[in-house]
Design an enzyme around this catalytic site. Structure first.
Site, PDB file in Angstrom:
ATOM      1  N   HIS A 194       0.846  -1.199   0.000  1.00 32.98           N
ATOM      2  CA  HIS A 194       0.000   0.000   0.000  1.00 32.98           C
ATOM      3  C   HIS A 194       0.879   1.246   0.000  1.00 32.98           C
ATOM      4  O   HIS A 194       1.858   1.313   0.747  1.00 32.98           O
ATOM      5  CB  HIS A 194      -0.895   0.025   1.249  1.00 32.98           C
ATOM      6  CG  HIS A 194      -2.115  -0.836   1.116  1.00 32.98           C
ATOM      7  ND1 HIS A 194      -3.165  -0.767   1.991  1.00 32.98           N
ATOM      8  CD2 HIS A 194      -2.461  -1.754   0.192  1.00 32.98           C
ATOM      9  CE1 HIS A 194      -4.108  -1.621   1.626  1.00 32.98           C
ATOM     10  NE2 HIS A 194      -3.696  -2.245   0.544  1.00 32.98           N
ATOM     11  N   TYR A 246      -8.932   5.216   8.262  1.00 31.94           N
ATOM     12  CA  TYR A 246      -8.964   5.588   9.676  1.00 31.94           C
ATOM     13  C   TYR A 246     -10.069   6.619   9.828  1.00 31.94           C
ATOM     14  O   TYR A 246      -9.951   7.736   9.315  1.00 31.94           O
ATOM     15  CB  TYR A 246      -7.627   6.193  10.104  1.00 31.94           C
ATOM     16  CG  TYR A 246      -6.516   5.188  10.281  1.00 31.94           C
ATOM     17  CD1 TYR A 246      -5.826   4.677   9.183  1.00 31.94           C
ATOM     18  CD2 TYR A 246      -6.152   4.748  11.556  1.00 31.94           C
ATOM     19  CE1 TYR A 246      -4.806   3.742   9.351  1.00 31.94           C
ATOM     20  CE2 TYR A 246      -5.133   3.821  11.732  1.00 31.94           C
ATOM     21  CZ  TYR A 246      -4.467   3.322  10.629  1.00 31.94           C
ATOM     22  OH  TYR A 246      -3.458   2.396  10.800  1.00 31.94           O
ATOM     23  N   PRO A 262      -2.685   0.159  19.342  1.00 31.91           N
ATOM     24  CA  PRO A 262      -2.486  -0.328  17.972  1.00 31.91           C
ATOM     25  C   PRO A 262      -2.716   0.708  16.862  1.00 31.91           C
ATOM     26  O   PRO A 262      -2.455   0.418  15.696  1.00 31.91           O
ATOM     27  CB  PRO A 262      -3.500  -1.471  17.850  1.00 31.91           C
ATOM     28  CG  PRO A 262      -4.526  -1.184  18.882  1.00 31.91           C
ATOM     29  CD  PRO A 262      -3.848  -0.467  19.996  1.00 31.91           C
ATOM     30  N   LYS A 309       2.398  -0.126  15.172  1.00 30.15           N
ATOM     31  CA  LYS A 309       3.836  -0.142  15.447  1.00 30.15           C
ATOM     32  C   LYS A 309       4.343  -1.349  16.237  1.00 30.15           C
ATOM     33  O   LYS A 309       5.545  -1.631  16.225  1.00 30.15           O
ATOM     34  CB  LYS A 309       4.236   1.124  16.232  1.00 30.15           C
ATOM     35  CG  LYS A 309       4.173   2.386  15.416  1.00 30.15           C
ATOM     36  CD  LYS A 309       5.367   2.496  14.483  1.00 30.15           C
ATOM     37  CE  LYS A 309       5.159   3.503  13.379  1.00 30.15           C
ATOM     38  NZ  LYS A 309       4.976   2.949  12.056  1.00 30.15           N
ATOM     39  N   TYR A 348       4.496   6.653   9.867  1.00 30.81           N
ATOM     40  CA  TYR A 348       3.665   5.475   9.594  1.00 30.81           C
ATOM     41  C   TYR A 348       4.442   4.398   8.843  1.00 30.81           C
ATOM     42  O   TYR A 348       4.377   3.220   9.184  1.00 30.81           O
ATOM     43  CB  TYR A 348       2.418   5.891   8.792  1.00 30.81           C
ATOM     44  CG  TYR A 348       1.328   4.857   8.819  1.00 30.81           C
ATOM     45  CD1 TYR A 348       0.399   4.834   9.858  1.00 30.81           C
ATOM     46  CD2 TYR A 348       1.234   3.883   7.834  1.00 30.81           C
ATOM     47  CE1 TYR A 348      -0.596   3.870   9.899  1.00 30.81           C
ATOM     48  CE2 TYR A 348       0.252   2.917   7.861  1.00 30.81           C
ATOM     49  CZ  TYR A 348      -0.661   2.914   8.894  1.00 30.81           C
ATOM     50  OH  TYR A 348      -1.643   1.947   8.946  1.00 30.81           O
TER      51      TYR A 348
HETATM   52  C1  LIG Z   1      -5.451  -7.207  18.602  1.00 32.68           C
HETATM   53  C2  LIG Z   1      -4.062  -6.721  18.326  1.00 32.68           C
HETATM   54  C3  LIG Z   1      -3.825  -6.006  17.146  1.00 32.68           C
HETATM   55  C4  LIG Z   1      -2.539  -5.560  16.855  1.00 32.68           C
HETATM   56  N1  LIG Z   1      -2.329  -4.851  15.698  1.00 32.68           N
HETATM   57  C5  LIG Z   1      -1.073  -4.456  15.386  1.00 32.68           C
HETATM   58  C6  LIG Z   1      -0.789  -3.818  14.124  1.00 32.68           C
HETATM   59  O1  LIG Z   1      -1.673  -3.576  13.296  1.00 32.68           O
HETATM   60  N2  LIG Z   1       0.497  -3.495  13.847  1.00 32.68           N
HETATM   61  C7  LIG Z   1       1.517  -3.769  14.734  1.00 32.68           C
HETATM   62  O2  LIG Z   1       2.693  -3.479  14.406  1.00 32.68           O
HETATM   63  N3  LIG Z   1       1.277  -4.361  15.931  1.00 32.68           N
HETATM   64  C8  LIG Z   1       0.014  -4.721  16.280  1.00 32.68           C
HETATM   65  N4  LIG Z   1      -0.225  -5.377  17.449  1.00 32.68           N
HETATM   66  C9  LIG Z   1       0.882  -5.607  18.365  1.00 32.68           C
HETATM   67  C10 LIG Z   1       1.699  -6.808  17.949  1.00 32.68           C
HETATM   68  O3  LIG Z   1       0.868  -7.904  17.705  1.00 32.68           O
HETATM   69  C11 LIG Z   1       2.720  -7.096  19.049  1.00 32.68           C
HETATM   70  O4  LIG Z   1       3.445  -5.920  19.298  1.00 32.68           O
HETATM   71  C12 LIG Z   1       3.661  -8.238  18.664  1.00 32.68           C
HETATM   72  O5  LIG Z   1       3.001  -9.481  18.759  1.00 32.68           O
HETATM   73  C13 LIG Z   1       4.916  -8.248  19.555  1.00 32.68           C
HETATM   74  O6  LIG Z   1       5.690  -9.381  19.269  1.00 32.68           O
HETATM   75  P1  LIG Z   1       6.522 -10.077  20.420  1.00 32.68           P
HETATM   76  O7  LIG Z   1       7.227 -11.216  19.779  1.00 32.68           O
HETATM   77  O8  LIG Z   1       7.316  -9.056  21.138  1.00 32.68           O
HETATM   78  O9  LIG Z   1       5.454 -10.573  21.480  1.00 32.68           O
HETATM   79  P2  LIG Z   1       4.316 -11.675  21.340  1.00 32.68           P
HETATM   80  O10 LIG Z   1       3.778 -11.724  19.959  1.00 32.68           O
HETATM   81  O11 LIG Z   1       3.375 -11.429  22.463  1.00 32.68           O
HETATM   82  O12 LIG Z   1       5.094 -13.033  21.575  1.00 32.68           O
HETATM   83  C14 LIG Z   1       5.516 -13.453  22.854  1.00 32.68           C
HETATM   84  C15 LIG Z   1       5.510 -14.973  22.873  1.00 32.68           C
HETATM   85  O13 LIG Z   1       6.004 -15.415  24.138  1.00 32.68           O
HETATM   86  C16 LIG Z   1       5.180 -16.462  24.591  1.00 32.68           C
HETATM   87  N5  LIG Z   1       5.308 -16.516  26.062  1.00 32.68           N
HETATM   88  C17 LIG Z   1       4.724 -15.719  26.982  1.00 32.68           C
HETATM   89  N6  LIG Z   1       5.095 -16.088  28.222  1.00 32.68           N
HETATM   90  C18 LIG Z   1       5.949 -17.140  28.071  1.00 32.68           C
HETATM   91  C19 LIG Z   1       6.666 -17.945  28.991  1.00 32.68           C
HETATM   92  N7  LIG Z   1       6.560 -17.754  30.307  1.00 32.68           N
HETATM   93  N8  LIG Z   1       7.449 -18.924  28.498  1.00 32.68           N
HETATM   94  C20 LIG Z   1       7.552 -19.138  27.173  1.00 32.68           C
HETATM   95  N9  LIG Z   1       6.895 -18.384  26.242  1.00 32.68           N
HETATM   96  C21 LIG Z   1       6.099 -17.399  26.696  1.00 32.68           C
HETATM   97  C22 LIG Z   1       3.796 -16.102  24.099  1.00 32.68           C
HETATM   98  O14 LIG Z   1       2.925 -17.213  24.030  1.00 32.68           O
HETATM   99  C23 LIG Z   1       4.119 -15.544  22.716  1.00 32.68           C
HETATM  100  O15 LIG Z   1       4.122 -16.535  21.730  1.00 32.68           O
HETATM  101  C24 LIG Z   1      -1.491  -5.827  17.780  1.00 32.68           C
HETATM  102  C25 LIG Z   1      -1.726  -6.539  18.958  1.00 32.68           C
HETATM  103  C26 LIG Z   1      -2.995  -6.991  19.233  1.00 32.68           C
HETATM  104  C27 LIG Z   1      -3.217  -7.760  20.515  1.00 32.68           C
END
Ligand SMILES: Cc1cc2nc3c(=O)[nH]c(=O)nc-3n(C[C@H](O)[C@H](O)[C@H](O)COP(=O)(O)OP(=O)(O)OC[C@H]3O[C@@H](n4cnc5c(N)ncnc54)[C@H](O)[C@@H]3O)c2cc1C
Length: 390
Positions: free
Chosen positions: A72, A201, A292, A296, A384
């Site tokens: 996009h 948006y 969200p 980011k 963005y």
């Molecule tokens: C509904 C929603 C919409 C979103 N939309 C956007 C968007 O449009 N754009 C964007 O950039 N971001 C968005 N986000 C945010 C984005 O999804 C997160 O920032 C992203 O998942 C971060 O990645 P991460 O690997 O840091 O954490 P996570 O994806 O949370 O991964 C952490 C992992 O650790 C595991 N874990 C937790 N505790 C333990 C433990 N004790 N032992 C072992 N494993 C464990 C979890 O199960 C998980 O698999 C959104 C989030 C949500 C909830």
């Protein structure tokens, strides 16, 4: 068990870190407390910044994204019954965003790791980290019923906001910054072609709405709601009615389809400083959360592990610790930029009854400025699509 880098969490941060280390010949073990199926089906982000998309390609996991991701070059802002396009790429040096679900990013990273062999254990339990102030930290966990200890040189806490790594750091060593919001997002995934070519948006007196997508056949739609709202009070018909009311403009209609998934997410801004303690490094949601609205969260997680991997490579290849020592400060510069942008987008677009009419008119003034001033629109566009240097 012994490895060089023990990674807690198989979300985007943990999996991408594992991939980058594997490319550099550094050993790692990834431990995840959920099942593979759960992790691969968890619907979350879907907007990849240019830098994130480029990284998937350079990490050798970008083929499917290049085939199926949708590039996009703009987004639309809607207010006062009118839509205005922000030409992101024109304003941000040709950079663009790619629509490709976080579920798909995670599937591609898991498939690549399982194909090439470094350990990735799902369904681990009772995970705890120990000895992070020593030269030999370890991760204790149970897997398949047996207790195990993984000795490591370094531990990467990629276990999200509710994980165990951040709480393992003595409270006095951390400073946290937090802000809550009096609203949440009710999101649906619907089996219907998106009704618009680009994201919309929408500012509306009934509350914010967002039209997004995951593929040519899947729409992702959100409406602002209370954070404590009960999803049971939102049958599909009520959600569609609200989406029509908030997104509708003359001469355009929103297509409906079967709702495949729905849920309510609260919003918060949160930052931990520093993102490192001893031999434990935090990355992604384990260290910071953004609402969200700025898209980011996933992108920050990927940007963190790019820096962490580079620091680890310098350490193992040349004994150079400077990258690791600078990791937290370098990440936090980008994190705070994204925190500001996400807070600003959220504040500008959501109905906030605590701000009254004054707040509402300020929002409309800001939106008018963004859609009539190239300077203002450029600020939105470059944030963005993701700033190259922060
Ligand atoms: C509904 C929603 C919409 C979103 N939309 C956007 C968007 O449009 N754009 C964007 O950039 N971001 C968005 N986000 C945010 C984005 O999804 C997160 O920032 C992203 O998942 C971060 O990645 P991460 O690997 O840091 O954490 P996570 O994806 O949370 O991964 C952490 C992992 O650790 C595991 N874990 C937790 N505790 C333990 C433990 N004790 N032992 C072992 N494993 C464990 C979890 O199960 C998980 O698999 C959104 C989030 C949500 C909830």
């Amino acid at each position: 068990m012994r490895t060089q880098v023990g990674i807690v969490g198989a979300g985007p941060a943990g999996l991408m870190l594992g991939r980058l280390l594997e490319q550099a010949g550094i050993e790692s073990v990834v431990l995840e407390n959920r099942s593979r199926d759960y992790v691969e089906q968890r619907i979350r982000a879907g907007v990849l910044e240019q830098g994130t998309a480029d990284m998937l390609v350079s990490a050798g996991v970008g083929d499917r994204m290049r085939r199926e991701g949708i590039v996009h070059h703009g987004i639309e802002l809607q207010y006062d019954g009118e839509r205005h396009r922000i030409p992101l790429s024109d304003l941000a040096g040709g950079r663009a965003i790619v629509i490709y679900g976080q579920t798909e990013v995670v599937k591609d990273l898991i498939a690549a790791r399982l194909a090439s062999g470094p350990p990735l254990l799902f369904d681990v339990d009772a995970v705890s980290v120990a000895g992070i102030e020593s030269q030999r930290p370890s991760i204790r966990f149970t897997h398949g019923g047996g207790a195990q200890t993984l000795d490591c040189d370094f531990v990467a806490g990629c276990d999200g906001f509710h994980g165990v790594c951040r709480p393992a750091i003595p409270a006095g060593a951390l400073r946290t910054f937090e802000r809550g919001y009096p609203f949440g997002w009710l999101g649906i995934l619907a089996a219907v072609a998106p009704s618009n070519d680009e994201l919309i948006y929408a500012h509306n007196e009934r509350g914010f709405a967002l039209l997004s997508l995951r593929s040519p056949e899947l729409s992702r739609l959100y409406i602002q709601c209370r954070p404590d709202e009960d999803i049971a009070e939102w049958p599909d018909a009520r959600i569609w009615e609200e989406l029509h009311a908030r997104l509708g403009i003359d001469g355009w209609s929103l297509a409906e389809g079967p709702v495949l998934e729905k849920g309510i997410t609260g919003m918060r801004s949160f930052v931990t400083e520093p993102m490192q303690y001893g031999r434990l490094f935090l990355a992604g949601d384990a260290a910071h959360i953004v609402p969200p609205t700025g898209a980011k969260g996933l992108n920050l997680a990927i940007a963190d592990v790019k820096l962490l991997a580079a620091g680890l490579v310098d350490y193992y290849e040349r004994g150079d610790r400077r990258g690791l020592e600078a990791y937290s400060a370098a990440c936090l510069r980008r994190v705070w930029r994204a925190e500001h942008f996400s807070w600003w987008m959220t504040s500008m677009l959501h109905r906030d009854d605590t701000a009254g009419d004054f707040g509402l008119v300020l929002q409309l003034s800001q939106l008018r400025y963004l859609t009539t001033s190239t300077a203002a629109a450029t600020t939105l566009a470059e944030n963005y699509v993701g700033l190259e240097t922060v």
